[in-house]
Design an enzyme around this catalytic site. Structure first.
Site: not given
Ligand code: BES
Ligand code: ZN
Length: 873
Positions: A281, A315, A337
């Site tokens: 990302e 992302e 995450e």
């Protein structure tokens, strides 16, 4: 239970971390790659703030040389410095001739490095162009701690700064970085200097630059008019439309969700031919492996469509959770995450409700529970010291358990309250760093504003700072209509000691009584709680809706009632019922015989693909048990599988129906590949004829069925079939198709073909990015386990030297398939002397998983034949 603060104190700064007395605010970086020579050099000026006088500046650097270091300030002071390295700590020590006083300084460094081939830091990738000649790419991937391999920097997430990057590259190449191009100047020697605008304020691990022959799609624009493009190597632009559609939807979705626009001036999604993970990302310049981004919507399976959608949404969610607001340190990785995983689920659910994303997520949740039921599990927040520790945090506990407990909280406090809490958190901490308590504070505020009294922090601390999860047992009390719930930690292996642990469990129940259907939600905080449901209880389901992160054990009578009222349960509830039964069987709380008897009841009317996926998984497990503990019972196992799965296949038919759901199409494929892999005759015959049909007319077979055909054909295929798969891989027209035929190679069962695939995994024929999955899949091959183990043993050093750590961890997963009590000591011995830093926890988990399977085998071996035979009757 410890308080959050107590636990945070436990993860106090390790000595390898920077002190924070010198902080960067701005990096002006110029990079000159020599892609052909696999080297680069660079210069940078870092604007620093010194809190106090220093004579040594410590900065991260690894595999770099620093040829010049000068420190100066605006007042005209300057220091020439000498540089030494602490390789262990991956630090450069810049010693000044004297001491620099507090205030603002500029550190100028000249450095040199290598473009490595290990898919981390600044590395080299390649592809073949239309004429078949090899073209090179230089690209970056920094998370968690590899920016220091590309330029000296303060490489911890807390040191956010603005990065202004320029690249001197060949005129014909494209250069992409986090922000838009400010200027391009032609230089001598066929070069150009590409200067990018200053980035947003961000952590070093989010910096990216990519140089190569890339083409970009036409941009689409977000609601706030920011251009989004998908970039790829030439010849693949026609595969970009699908990702673009999802990219635009998800950016707009998250901007609404948080009430904050995407902050970058542009967003590029870039497909890189060699990439260690799925995607990364980097702010404004997200990099992907090709299969996770480029796709032909008319030729993709449902799973492939979901994968690209999910990765793109994940992302993009990081542009907020992760990039705009970043965890202080890697112990809090879940703030990045778990949230990105959860937010992606919300976005996918919103754009494609018919995909029922959260129902499918239950399979991933079960994957996290499989690990979290081990002694060798860990809490979601976990102490991190080294870069290897940080990398080891990227696992199912961070991603899937993290996502599952967020979902559990969201449903408990309410979706809108949860959203408001997230929006507050995001606004309050934009461009800053956070710890978990900051999130609880924002959510608690939203909860209070909604007039609720839910102790968000106490509740969530039990899930984030404590490993494992509860097994909630249910039974009737003496008095009519009253139910007793008890919680204790769920563990597969009971090593004599009673595991400790208490959770705040959001319990949702639904029950059928003489007063109709009763629904209740409450928090189970103690080990035991009684509640009144209603007289004449016909059935009761705990974990109603199936989104809680816990298992349920019903007293016999309640279990039997539930099994005779299956039509009252939703698909996720039936999934959990089956999943809990299977876990209880693996843990030795339920016999295999009882499990199979109950599974047959559950499956008798079943139509849901996820419930079947669970059942198929358990039969795959039994297959390995059978192979090691009673190969003579294999036919009984095939018959059992046929009885369990064939009726569903007959109901669905082999021909896809125009109106069927994608889940049905997936179900058909997984039934076929299960029966096909077992060599069930009628299934294999049908596959053979469909495969012939496919070879003569590619469009004549539905794409969703194709993976099952390929896998089954390979499972029973010979050398000429192997060559055919290889050819199909070479001529594939999409990344997904290429991957499909590539991994087909791991399904061939003939020993020579297994050896061939093993060899090709280390001789450069297979891209490093694909090797871990290939080896893992060979471990799972019914005839490949031992050969693969011998190969891994023999080539361990080479693997460790060429495959990124993430991949080694993934590859070692495969050893869980080596069920065989005699082999267990050998595995343990080998890894006692051969393991690598960062793989300790995952390996311990794999070995414990194997022990569980071996004990299962020893427990059931005696009666295996009679149990299988009995349950096919
Ligand atoms: N931040 C990670 C990329 C990453 C993974 C960096 C492992 C370092 C180590 C990225 O956002 C990510 O999570 N990618 C996943 C795919 C995602 C859809 C779950 C991946 O790479 O598998
Ligand atoms: Zn992520």
């Amino acid at each position: 239970m410890c308080s959050t603060q107590q636990l945070l104190n436990k993860v106090a700064k390790s000595p390898a971390r920077l002190t924070g007395k010198v902080t960067p605010s701005f990096y002006d970086i110029k990079i000159i790659p020599d892609i052909a020579a696999a080297t680069f050099c660079g210069e940078e000026t870092i604007t620093l703030y010194l809190q106090e006088a220093v004579s040594v500046i410590v900065i991260h650097a690894a595999e770099l040389t620093i040829s010049k270091a000068v420190l100066r300030n605006d007042a005209g002071s300057s220091f020439i410095s000498t540089v030494s390295f602490d390789e262990e700590k991956q630090q450069a020590l810049i010693s000044l001739e004297g001491s620099a006083g507090p205030g603002e300084w500029f550190l100028h460094l000249s450095f040199q490095g290598i473009l490595n081939n290990r898919l981390r830091g600044f590395y080299r990738s390649s592809f073949r162009d239309a004429d078949g000649s090899e073209k090179l790419i230089a690209t970056t991937k920094f998370e968690p701690s590899d920016a220091r391999r590309a330029f000296p920097c303060f490489d911890e997430p807390e040191f956010k700064a603005v990065f202004q990057i320029s690249l001197l590259v060949d005129k014909g190449l494209t250069a992409i970085s986090n922000s838009p191009i400010n200027s391009e100047r032609e230089m001598e020697g066929g070069k150009k200097l590409v200067s990018f605008a200053p980035s947003l304020k961000m952590s070093s691990y989010l910096v990216a630059y990519v140089v190569g022959d890339f083409s970009a799609s036409e941009p689409v624009f977000t609601k706030s008019s920011v251009p989004i493009r998908v970039c790829c190597v030439p010849g693949k632009k026609h595969l970009t439309a699908y990702a673009l559609k999802w990219a635009k939807f998800s950016i707009d979705f998250f901007a609404d969700y948080f009430g904050i626009d995407y902050q970058g001036a542009k967003l590029d999604l870039i497909a890189i031919p060699d990439f260690a993970s799925g995607a990364m990302e980097n702010f404004g310049a997200i990099t992907f492996r090709e299969t996770a981004l480029l796709l032909d919507e008319t030729q993709a399976t449902h799973a492939e469509l979901m994968r690209v959608a999910e990765v793109v949404c994940h992302e993009n969610a990081h542009m907020w959770f992760g990039d705009l607001v970043t965890m202080d340190w890697w112990n809090g990785l879940w703030l990045n995450e778990a949230f990105a995983t959860f937010m992606a689920a919300l976005a996918v659910q919103a754009f494609m409700p018919s995909w029922k994303f959260f129902e499918g997520f239950n399979i991933f949740k079960a994957g996290a529970m499989r690990i979290d039921g081990l002694h060798s599990s860990r809490s979601i927040e976990f102490p991190v010291e080294s870069p290897e520790d940080a990398r080891a945090m990227f696992d199912v506990l961070t991603y899937e358990k993290g996502c599952a407990i967020l979902r559990m909280l969201e449903l408990y406090i309410g979706e809108e309250v949860f959203r408001q809490g997230c929006a507050t958190y995001m606004k309050r901490h934009a461009c800053l760093n956070t710890e978990t308590a900051d999130l609880w504070n924002a959510l608690a505020e939203a909860v209070r504003n909604a007039g609720l009294s839910i102790p968000v922090d106490e509740l969530m601390d039990t899930w984030v700072f404590q490993q494992g999860f509860p097994l909630v047992s249910v039974e009737r009390a003496e008095s009519e209509g009253v139910i007793i719930l008890r919680q204790r930690p769920f563990r597969y292996l009971d090593e004599g000691s009673t595991p400790q642990g208490l959770w705040y469990v959001p319990i949702a129940i639904r029950a059928g009584t003489s007063d109709g259907i009763i629904e209740k939600v409450f928090l189970l905080k103690q080990t035991e709680q009684r509640f009144y449901v209603g007289e004449n209880l016909k059935w009761i389901v705990i974990n109603a809706d199936g989104q809680g992160f816990y298992r349920v054990s019903y007293a016999d009578e309640l279990a039997q009632q539930l099994l005779s009222h299956l039509s009252e349960l939703s698909a996720p509830e039936r999934f959990n019922l089956a999943s809990d039964l299977w876990a209880a069987t693996q843990a030795g709380h339920l016999t295999l015989d009882a499990y199979l008897a109950r599974l047959r009841i559950v499956l008798s009317e079943e139509t849901d693909s996820h419930v079947f996926a669970l059942a198929i998984n358990s039969i795959g497990y039994l297959r390995r048990i059978c192979a090691a503990g009673g190969p003579e019972h294999f036919n009984d196992l095939v018959n059992l599988a046929k009885q369990l799965f064939e009726p569903a296949l007959i109901r669905l038919g082999w021909e896809p129906k125009a109106s069927e759901s994608p889940q049905d199409a997936e179900l058909r494929a997984s039934l076929v590949s299960t029966l096909g892999s077992l060599g069930e005759k009628s299934c294999c015959q049908k596959v053979e004829s469909l495969w012939k049909q496919y070879l003569s007319d590619r469009k004549s077979v539905s794409t969703n069925l194709l993976p099952a055909l390929v896998e089954t054909t390979a499972s029973h295929g010979d050398a000429s079939c192997y060559d055919q798969m290889l050819k199909l891989k070479e001529s594939a027209s999409t990344p997904q198709e290429e991957t499909r035929f590539l991994f087909a190679l791991s399904h061939f069962r003939h020993p020579e073909l297994i050896e061939r695939t093993l060899a090709s995994s280390l001789n450069g024929q297979i891209r490093v990015q694909d090797v871990p999955q290939m080896i893992r899949s060979l471990f799972l091959n019914p005839t490949g386990g031992l050969a693969t183990w011998n190969f891994v043993k023999a080539h361990w050093d080479k693997m460790v030297a060429t495959i990124p750590l993430q991949g080694i961890i993934r590859l070692c997963d495969g050893i869980t398939a080596l069920v065989n009590p005699e082999l267990e000591p050998e595995l343990k011995e080998f890894f006692a002397t051969h393991n690598i830093k960062g793989n300790e926890k995952a390996l311990a988990q794999n070995l414990e998983t194997l022990t569980i399977a071996n004990r299962f085998l020893l427990r059931e071996r005696e009666q295996l034949g009679s149990v299988l035979a009995k349950n096919t009757r």
